[in-house]
Design a protein around this motif. Sequence first.
Motif, PDB file in Angstrom:
ATOM      1  N   ILE A  36       0.853  -1.193   0.000  1.00 30.29           N
ATOM      2  CA  ILE A  36       0.000   0.000   0.000  1.00 30.29           C
ATOM      3  C   ILE A  36       0.883   1.235   0.000  1.00 30.29           C
ATOM      4  O   ILE A  36       1.819   1.338   0.790  1.00 30.29           O
ATOM      5  CB  ILE A  36      -0.934   0.034   1.236  1.00 30.29           C
ATOM      6  N   ARG A  37       0.572   2.160  -0.898  1.00 27.89           N
ATOM      7  CA  ARG A  37       1.358   3.387  -1.035  1.00 27.89           C
ATOM      8  C   ARG A  37       0.458   4.588  -0.800  1.00 27.89           C
ATOM      9  O   ARG A  37      -0.618   4.682  -1.403  1.00 27.89           O
ATOM     10  CB  ARG A  37       1.971   3.453  -2.434  1.00 27.89           C
ATOM     11  N   VAL A  38       0.904   5.498   0.062  1.00 27.87           N
ATOM     12  CA  VAL A  38       0.169   6.738   0.313  1.00 27.87           C
ATOM     13  C   VAL A  38       1.103   7.913  -0.004  1.00 27.87           C
ATOM     14  O   VAL A  38       2.194   8.009   0.559  1.00 27.87           O
ATOM     15  CB  VAL A  38      -0.302   6.827   1.778  1.00 27.87           C
ATOM     16  N   PRO A  39       0.701   8.811  -0.908  1.00 28.51           N
ATOM     17  CA  PRO A  39       1.575   9.934  -1.296  1.00 28.51           C
ATOM     18  C   PRO A  39       1.590  11.048  -0.261  1.00 28.51           C
ATOM     19  O   PRO A  39       0.946  12.079  -0.426  1.00 28.51           O
ATOM     20  CB  PRO A  39       0.970  10.400  -2.624  1.00 28.51           C
ATOM     21  N   LEU A  40       2.368  10.869   0.804  1.00 28.55           N
ATOM     22  CA  LEU A  40       2.445  11.874   1.862  1.00 28.55           C
ATOM     23  C   LEU A  40       3.141  13.154   1.410  1.00 28.55           C
ATOM     24  O   LEU A  40       2.827  14.245   1.870  1.00 28.55           O
ATOM     25  CB  LEU A  40       3.198  11.310   3.081  1.00 28.55           C
ATOM     26  N   ARG A  41       4.169  13.002   0.558  1.00 28.87           N
ATOM     27  CA  ARG A  41       4.890  14.148  -0.006  1.00 28.87           C
ATOM     28  C   ARG A  41       5.513  15.057   1.056  1.00 28.87           C
ATOM     29  O   ARG A  41       5.425  16.293   0.995  1.00 28.87           O
ATOM     30  CB  ARG A  41       3.986  14.954  -0.939  1.00 28.87           C
ATOM     31  N   LEU A  42       6.151  14.433   2.037  1.00 30.30           N
ATOM     32  CA  LEU A  42       6.764  15.190   3.138  1.00 30.30           C
ATOM     33  C   LEU A  42       7.838  16.155   2.650  1.00 30.30           C
ATOM     34  O   LEU A  42       8.042  17.213   3.229  1.00 30.30           O
ATOM     35  CB  LEU A  42       7.383  14.224   4.159  1.00 30.30           C
ATOM     36  N   GLY A  43       8.524  15.779   1.579  1.00 26.69           N
ATOM     37  CA  GLY A  43       9.612  16.609   1.074  1.00 26.69           C
ATOM     38  C   GLY A  43       9.177  18.004   0.666  1.00 26.69           C
ATOM     39  O   GLY A  43       9.965  18.952   0.740  1.00 26.69           O
ATOM     40  N   SER A  85      14.972  10.458   3.803  1.00 26.18           N
ATOM     41  CA  SER A  85      15.542  11.791   3.616  1.00 26.18           C
ATOM     42  C   SER A  85      14.747  12.939   4.240  1.00 26.18           C
ATOM     43  O   SER A  85      15.318  13.806   4.915  1.00 26.18           O
ATOM     44  CB  SER A  85      15.742  12.056   2.122  1.00 26.18           C
ATOM     45  N   ALA A  86      13.426  12.991   4.024  1.00 23.91           N
ATOM     46  CA  ALA A  86      12.646  14.124   4.556  1.00 23.91           C
ATOM     47  C   ALA A  86      12.699  14.149   6.080  1.00 23.91           C
ATOM     48  O   ALA A  86      12.885  15.201   6.691  1.00 23.91           O
ATOM     49  CB  ALA A  86      11.199  14.058   4.069  1.00 23.91           C
ATOM     50  N   MET A  87      12.546  12.978   6.699  1.00 16.94           N
ATOM     51  CA  MET A  87      12.616  12.907   8.166  1.00 16.94           C
ATOM     52  C   MET A  87      14.032  13.198   8.665  1.00 16.94           C
ATOM     53  O   MET A  87      14.204  13.755   9.748  1.00 16.94           O
ATOM     54  CB  MET A  87      12.159  11.538   8.669  1.00 16.94           C
ATOM     55  N   VAL A 140      16.445   5.925  -6.479  1.00 14.31           N
ATOM     56  CA  VAL A 140      16.119   7.350  -6.545  1.00 14.31           C
ATOM     57  C   VAL A 140      14.857   7.621  -5.745  1.00 14.31           C
ATOM     58  O   VAL A 140      13.801   7.034  -6.009  1.00 14.31           O
ATOM     59  CB  VAL A 140      15.926   7.803  -8.013  1.00 14.31           C
ATOM     60  N   GLY A 141      14.969   8.501  -4.769  1.00  8.37           N
ATOM     61  CA  GLY A 141      13.820   8.896  -3.959  1.00  8.37           C
ATOM     62  C   GLY A 141      13.521  10.368  -4.114  1.00  8.37           C
ATOM     63  O   GLY A 141      14.124  11.063  -4.941  1.00  8.37           O
ATOM     64  N   GLY A 142      12.602  10.858  -3.307  1.00 11.83           N
ATOM     65  CA  GLY A 142      12.232  12.264  -3.377  1.00 11.83           C
ATOM     66  C   GLY A 142      13.305  13.189  -2.851  1.00 11.83           C
ATOM     67  O   GLY A 142      13.464  14.315  -3.315  1.00 11.83           O
ATOM     68  N   GLY A 143      14.083  12.691  -1.848  1.00 20.95           N
ATOM     69  CA  GLY A 143      15.075  13.554  -1.220  1.00 20.95           C
ATOM     70  C   GLY A 143      16.508  13.184  -1.492  1.00 20.95           C
ATOM     71  O   GLY A 143      17.409  14.023  -1.376  1.00 20.95           O
ATOM     72  N   SER A 144      16.750  11.923  -1.849  1.00 17.35           N
ATOM     73  CA  SER A 144      18.136  11.482  -2.034  1.00 17.35           C
ATOM     74  C   SER A 144      18.221  10.337  -3.029  1.00 17.35           C
ATOM     75  O   SER A 144      17.220   9.689  -3.361  1.00 17.35           O
ATOM     76  CB  SER A 144      18.752  11.048  -0.693  1.00 17.35           C
ATOM     77  N   THR A 165      14.078  13.639  -6.429  1.00 21.45           N
ATOM     78  CA  THR A 165      13.112  14.194  -7.378  1.00 21.45           C
ATOM     79  C   THR A 165      12.426  15.455  -6.853  1.00 21.45           C
ATOM     80  O   THR A 165      12.249  16.422  -7.595  1.00 21.45           O
ATOM     81  CB  THR A 165      12.038  13.144  -7.718  1.00 21.45           C
ATOM     82  N   ILE A 166      12.058  15.459  -5.581  1.00 20.57           N
ATOM     83  CA  ILE A 166      11.364  16.646  -5.037  1.00 20.57           C
ATOM     84  C   ILE A 166      12.335  17.810  -4.898  1.00 20.57           C
ATOM     85  O   ILE A 166      11.994  18.960  -5.195  1.00 20.57           O
ATOM     86  CB  ILE A 166      10.682  16.310  -3.697  1.00 20.57           C
TER      87      ILE A 166
END
Length: 299
Positions: A36-43, A85-87, A140-144, A165-166
């Motif tokens: 299950i994937r939830v797009p939290l988009r913390l970055g 990365s975001a955390m 490849v992630g949103g932050g690193s 990516t973010i």
Amino acid sequence: MKLAAIDIGSNAARLLITEVVTDEKGKSQFNKLNLIRVPLRLGFDVFDTQVISPEKEQHIIKTIKAYRALIDVYEVEHYIACATSAMRDAKNATAIISHIKHETGIDIKVISGDEEASFIYENHIAENLDTDHSYLYIDVGGGSTELTFFNDNQLVFKESFNIGTIRLLKNQVEEVKWDQMKDFIRVKTKGFKEIICIGSGGNINKVFSMSKKKDGKPLSLELLKDYYKELSSFSVPERMRLYNLREDRADVIVPALSIYINVMRWSDAREIFVPKIGLADGLIHILWNTINNPAHVSS
């Protein structure tokens, strides 16, 4: 035995529930029961303000509560939960993790980029491939972006770069960071056997699905360049409509391709395998190893 892994990334949070079955020879098979994937988009919060907003915090708590319920419904025996990365960058991460623990009972560990690179390798994909090549994992992630390099089944290096990516969408990656990554890759991969890449992350998985390639077949660098050129020519709404992409995929897929393409160019790799694995899969393997050999790694 049923195991679960929670991966809280800069773009999305994932819950992977897996059943591990061991045959009479002692070989373990990992069967995915649910992802299950939830797009939290913390970055989008953190890379601008260095904190996670109260609204995002509530979103995280609701997500983890839902994951907790699924873990209970599936009668999962052991779980592991990590954030990346975001955390790592969020100044209020400790307080939020404490709040999540209080509300859900779920303990979340913020892992370093180095640990992230190691955990992704726990899938041991390269061990099933020939030894005539060297292998470079690219996650490849949103932050690193995490890179792990193997030659003759031996770890040569693992490295994390704050190019994601973010961060790229927000124009927060300076040219010097690209240069550092380029120089590192060129120096550290020089003199080894021909390199084949192994890609992980939601974006490369989506590109692989779009390519209609059969499982186990690699994507060429030239094909990735073609997709980059094609997708770049459309706006986010157009990408959503033409390629049937969610908005939280349509905006990050182009910067993700730029990272994969550059890493492949700088390592002189011409092909990338996409085994559809990610950090959550690696965490399941870490958890399984810990259960069977507590000295192996602490979770």
